[in-house]
Write a protein that holds these residues in place. Structure first.
Motif, PDB file in Angstrom:
ATOM      1  N   PRO A 284       0.852  -1.199   0.000  1.00 31.37           N
ATOM      2  CA  PRO A 284       0.000   0.000   0.000  1.00 31.37           C
ATOM      3  C   PRO A 284       0.886   1.247   0.000  1.00 31.37           C
ATOM      4  CG  PRO A 284      -0.271  -1.293   2.040  1.00 31.37           C
ATOM      5  CD  PRO A 284       0.905  -1.839   1.313  1.00 31.37           C
TER       6      PRO A 284
ATOM      7  N   THR B 264       0.898   5.511   0.327  1.00 35.65           N
ATOM      8  CA  THR B 264       0.113   6.690   0.700  1.00 35.65           C
ATOM      9  C   THR B 264       0.786   7.923   0.134  1.00 35.65           C
ATOM     10  OG1 THR B 264       1.320   6.869   2.773  1.00 35.65           O
ATOM     11  CG2 THR B 264      -0.717   5.639   2.813  1.00 35.65           C
TER      12      THR B 264
ATOM     13  N   MET C 262      -1.034   9.672  -2.524  1.00 33.15           N
ATOM     14  CA  MET C 262      -2.105  10.426  -3.175  1.00 33.15           C
ATOM     15  C   MET C 262      -3.078  10.935  -2.124  1.00 33.15           C
ATOM     16  SD  MET C 262      -2.149  10.189  -6.672  1.00 33.15           S
ATOM     17  CE  MET C 262      -3.892  10.060  -7.090  1.00 33.15           C
ATOM     18  N   GLU C 263      -3.678  12.060  -2.381  1.00 33.07           N
ATOM     19  CA  GLU C 263      -4.634  12.628  -1.432  1.00 33.07           C
ATOM     20  C   GLU C 263      -5.852  11.740  -1.233  1.00 33.07           C
ATOM     21  OE1 GLU C 263      -6.183  16.300  -1.030  1.00 33.07           O
ATOM     22  OE2 GLU C 263      -4.331  17.445  -1.162  1.00 33.07           O
TER      23      GLU C 263
ATOM     24  N   VAL D   6      -5.513   5.269  -0.438  1.00 29.78           N
ATOM     25  CA  VAL D   6      -4.361   4.384  -0.482  1.00 29.78           C
ATOM     26  C   VAL D   6      -4.388   3.697  -1.841  1.00 29.78           C
ATOM     27  CG1 VAL D   6      -3.357   2.307   0.520  1.00 29.78           C
ATOM     28  CG2 VAL D   6      -4.395   4.024   1.993  1.00 29.78           C
TER      29      VAL D   6
ATOM     30  N   PHE E 168       6.516   8.749  -9.727  1.00 27.11           N
ATOM     31  CA  PHE E 168       6.213  10.042 -10.351  1.00 27.11           C
ATOM     32  C   PHE E 168       4.709  10.166 -10.463  1.00 27.11           C
ATOM     33  CE2 PHE E 168       5.013  12.640 -13.945  1.00 27.11           C
ATOM     34  CZ  PHE E 168       5.760  13.790 -13.739  1.00 27.11           C
TER      35      PHE E 168
ATOM     36  N   GLU F  43       0.378  15.264 -12.269  1.00 26.42           N
ATOM     37  CA  GLU F  43      -0.610  16.121 -11.594  1.00 26.42           C
ATOM     38  C   GLU F  43      -1.798  16.444 -12.488  1.00 26.42           C
ATOM     39  OE1 GLU F  43       2.284  19.145 -10.440  1.00 26.42           O
ATOM     40  OE2 GLU F  43       1.821  18.644  -8.350  1.00 26.42           O
TER      41      GLU F  43
ATOM     42  N   HIS G  40       3.301   6.813 -11.902  1.00 28.81           N
ATOM     43  CA  HIS G  40       4.243   6.018 -12.690  1.00 28.81           C
ATOM     44  C   HIS G  40       5.359   5.503 -11.788  1.00 28.81           C
ATOM     45  CE1 HIS G  40       2.566   7.461 -16.561  1.00 28.81           C
ATOM     46  NE2 HIS G  40       2.278   8.535 -15.862  1.00 28.81           N
TER      47      HIS G  40
ATOM     48  N   VAL H 292      11.915   8.416  -3.627  1.00 30.24           N
ATOM     49  CA  VAL H 292      11.746   9.767  -4.124  1.00 30.24           C
ATOM     50  C   VAL H 292      10.334   9.853  -4.711  1.00 30.24           C
ATOM     51  CG1 VAL H 292      12.572  11.536  -5.716  1.00 30.24           C
ATOM     52  CG2 VAL H 292      14.205   9.932  -4.667  1.00 30.24           C
ATOM     53  N   VAL H 293       9.604  10.852  -4.291  1.00 28.98           N
ATOM     54  CA  VAL H 293       8.265  11.091  -4.832  1.00 28.98           C
ATOM     55  C   VAL H 293       8.322  12.373  -5.641  1.00 28.98           C
ATOM     56  CG1 VAL H 293       5.844  11.511  -4.297  1.00 28.98           C
ATOM     57  CG2 VAL H 293       7.185   9.957  -2.861  1.00 28.98           C
ATOM     58  N   MET H 294       8.048  12.242  -6.945  1.00 31.84           N
ATOM     59  CA  MET H 294       8.117  13.385  -7.854  1.00 31.84           C
ATOM     60  C   MET H 294       6.719  13.723  -8.340  1.00 31.84           C
ATOM     61  SD  MET H 294      11.318  11.823  -9.965  1.00 31.84           S
ATOM     62  CE  MET H 294      10.814  10.178  -9.446  1.00 31.84           C
ATOM     63  N   ARG H 295       6.476  14.999  -8.559  1.00 32.81           N
ATOM     64  CA  ARG H 295       5.199  15.439  -9.120  1.00 32.81           C
ATOM     65  C   ARG H 295       5.454  16.381 -10.274  1.00 32.81           C
ATOM     66  NH1 ARG H 295       1.619  14.023  -4.547  1.00 32.81           N
ATOM     67  NH2 ARG H 295       3.166  13.569  -2.960  1.00 32.81           N
ATOM     68  N   GLY H 296       4.590  16.324 -11.263  1.00 35.13           N
ATOM     69  CA  GLY H 296       4.757  17.204 -12.411  1.00 35.13           C
ATOM     70  C   GLY H 296       3.867  16.762 -13.555  1.00 35.13           C
TER      71      GLY H 296
ATOM     72  N   THR I 149       0.712  14.775   1.855  1.00 34.12           N
ATOM     73  CA  THR I 149       0.009  13.496   1.924  1.00 34.12           C
ATOM     74  C   THR I 149       1.033  12.372   1.980  1.00 34.12           C
ATOM     75  OG1 THR I 149      -0.123  13.365  -0.460  1.00 34.12           O
ATOM     76  CG2 THR I 149      -1.964  14.364   0.652  1.00 34.12           C
TER      77      THR I 149
ATOM     78  N   GLU J 165       8.185  15.952 -16.746  1.00 36.11           N
ATOM     79  CA  GLU J 165       8.564  17.325 -16.449  1.00 36.11           C
ATOM     80  C   GLU J 165       8.346  17.491 -14.952  1.00 36.11           C
ATOM     81  OE1 GLU J 165       6.768  20.040 -19.262  1.00 36.11           O
ATOM     82  OE2 GLU J 165       6.548  21.497 -17.621  1.00 36.11           O
TER      83      GLU J 165
ATOM     84  N   ARG K 269       8.007  19.006 -11.502  1.00 42.58           N
ATOM     85  CA  ARG K 269       7.762  20.310 -10.907  1.00 42.58           C
ATOM     86  C   ARG K 269       8.369  20.378  -9.508  1.00 42.58           C
ATOM     87  NH1 ARG K 269       4.495  22.449  -7.590  1.00 42.58           N
ATOM     88  NH2 ARG K 269       3.272  20.573  -7.266  1.00 42.58           N
ATOM     89  N   GLU K 270       8.262  19.269  -8.821  1.00 39.14           N
ATOM     90  CA  GLU K 270       8.847  19.203  -7.486  1.00 39.14           C
ATOM     91  C   GLU K 270       9.081  17.764  -7.113  1.00 39.14           C
ATOM     92  OE1 GLU K 270       6.239  20.046  -4.169  1.00 39.14           O
ATOM     93  OE2 GLU K 270       5.423  18.064  -4.607  1.00 39.14           O
ATOM     94  N   TYR K 271       9.972  17.566  -6.174  1.00 40.07           N
ATOM     95  CA  TYR K 271      10.189  16.213  -5.679  1.00 40.07           C
ATOM     96  C   TYR K 271      10.674  16.285  -4.253  1.00 40.07           C
ATOM     97  CZ  TYR K 271      15.200  16.927  -6.488  1.00 40.07           C
ATOM     98  OH  TYR K 271      16.485  17.405  -6.448  1.00 40.07           O
ATOM     99  N   GLN K 272      10.559  15.180  -3.561  1.00 41.40           N
ATOM    100  CA  GLN K 272      11.105  15.093  -2.217  1.00 41.40           C
ATOM    101  C   GLN K 272      11.433  13.640  -1.944  1.00 41.40           C
ATOM    102  OE1 GLN K 272       8.541  15.065   1.332  1.00 41.40           O
ATOM    103  NE2 GLN K 272       6.791  15.511   0.007  1.00 41.40           N
TER     104      GLN K 272
END
Lengths: 132, 132
Positions: free
Chosen positions: A69, A71, A73-74, A77, A89, A92, A98, A123-127, B71, B117, B119-122
């Motif tokens: 599981p 966590t 995503m808002e 789960v 990744f 958004e 991914h 590592v959690v990436m967003r974009g 989150t 692409e 935008r941010e990561y952590q």
DNA sequence: GTTCGTGCAAACGGTTTGCAACAAT
DNA sequence: ATTGTTGCAAACCGTTTGCACGAAC
């Protein structure tokens, strides 16, 4: 499939039709489904399937190490059957998650964080996903 | 405080007693509180405060860039007023979230992920806090 | 016959929403 | 007058739980 039945037996779970339907879906997909998505998909294979059984089965698959599981995503789960270490990744625009292979990124400096005993990290990436 | 009132005005929010109580707590703490924890704490300063107003205020502080919802914990959103880029360590024994300064870790290889692409990561780490 | 697994429905906890009263502009 | 803000209560949504029935050992 015979394989799935054996797999469930190996980890000590009775291979009921409901569990087979859940496992067949969640172990095969890379889409990081929520419990409810698993419910919708698996119910097509096994119409008597209930939500309670989906949550129950996912919890057991997780205990047995067949699914993890996440966590990230808002509000929900999501379940990931890709059990090797990897990063994520999150697109958004679409909410799609991914998998990013472990070897694609290198994190250095963790050795110096002496106050923490790190059991795992990612590592959690967003974009956005590139159009091209 | 006068500063807080000006701050809320600057970002276009009426500095009501409720918002001041919420902002005063959430902007000062480093404990990554949930909405409910903010409610409990801020209600001591402003007893008429309701849960709806807490959620409303946190959403606005977030829109205005004064707070960032994270989150990374099961089942709840936590709020972080440390707005510079940083990583997180989650103590699995206590559920406590610790901020890890950006410079303590280096992530390399992201440049090669051409399909994304970013935008941010952590980096999100889980484990135990060392006793010593 | 005891344990395990199921479906149902109710309960739960975090969050959002509708609304009527009220304050600020 | 119009807009912004509040508290309350109900609604909502993802998840968990209690329970009685049925299947597996």
């Amino acid at each position: 499939m015979r394989n799935l039945i054996s797999l469930l037996r190996e980890v000590g779970l009775q291979p009921t039709p409901q569990r087979l339907a859940v496992a067949q879906y969640v172990l095969a997909t890379t889409s990081h489904p929520t419990a409810d998505e698993v419910f919708e998909k698996a119910r097509k294979k096994c119409p008597t399937l209930s939500r309670a059984t989906v949550y129950n089965t996912l919890a057991r698959l997780s205990e047995k190490g067949l699914v993890r599981p996440q966590t990230i995503m808002e509000g929900v789960v999501v379940f990931d059957a890709y059990m090797e270490k990897h990063h994520h990744f999150i697109d958004e625009d679409t909410g799609t998650i991914h998998d990013v292979p472990w070897g694609d990124l290198v994190v250095s400096g963790a050795e110096n964080l002496r106050e923490y005993e790190i059991r795992e990290y990612q590592v959690v990436m967003r974009g956005r996903r590139r159009s091209g």
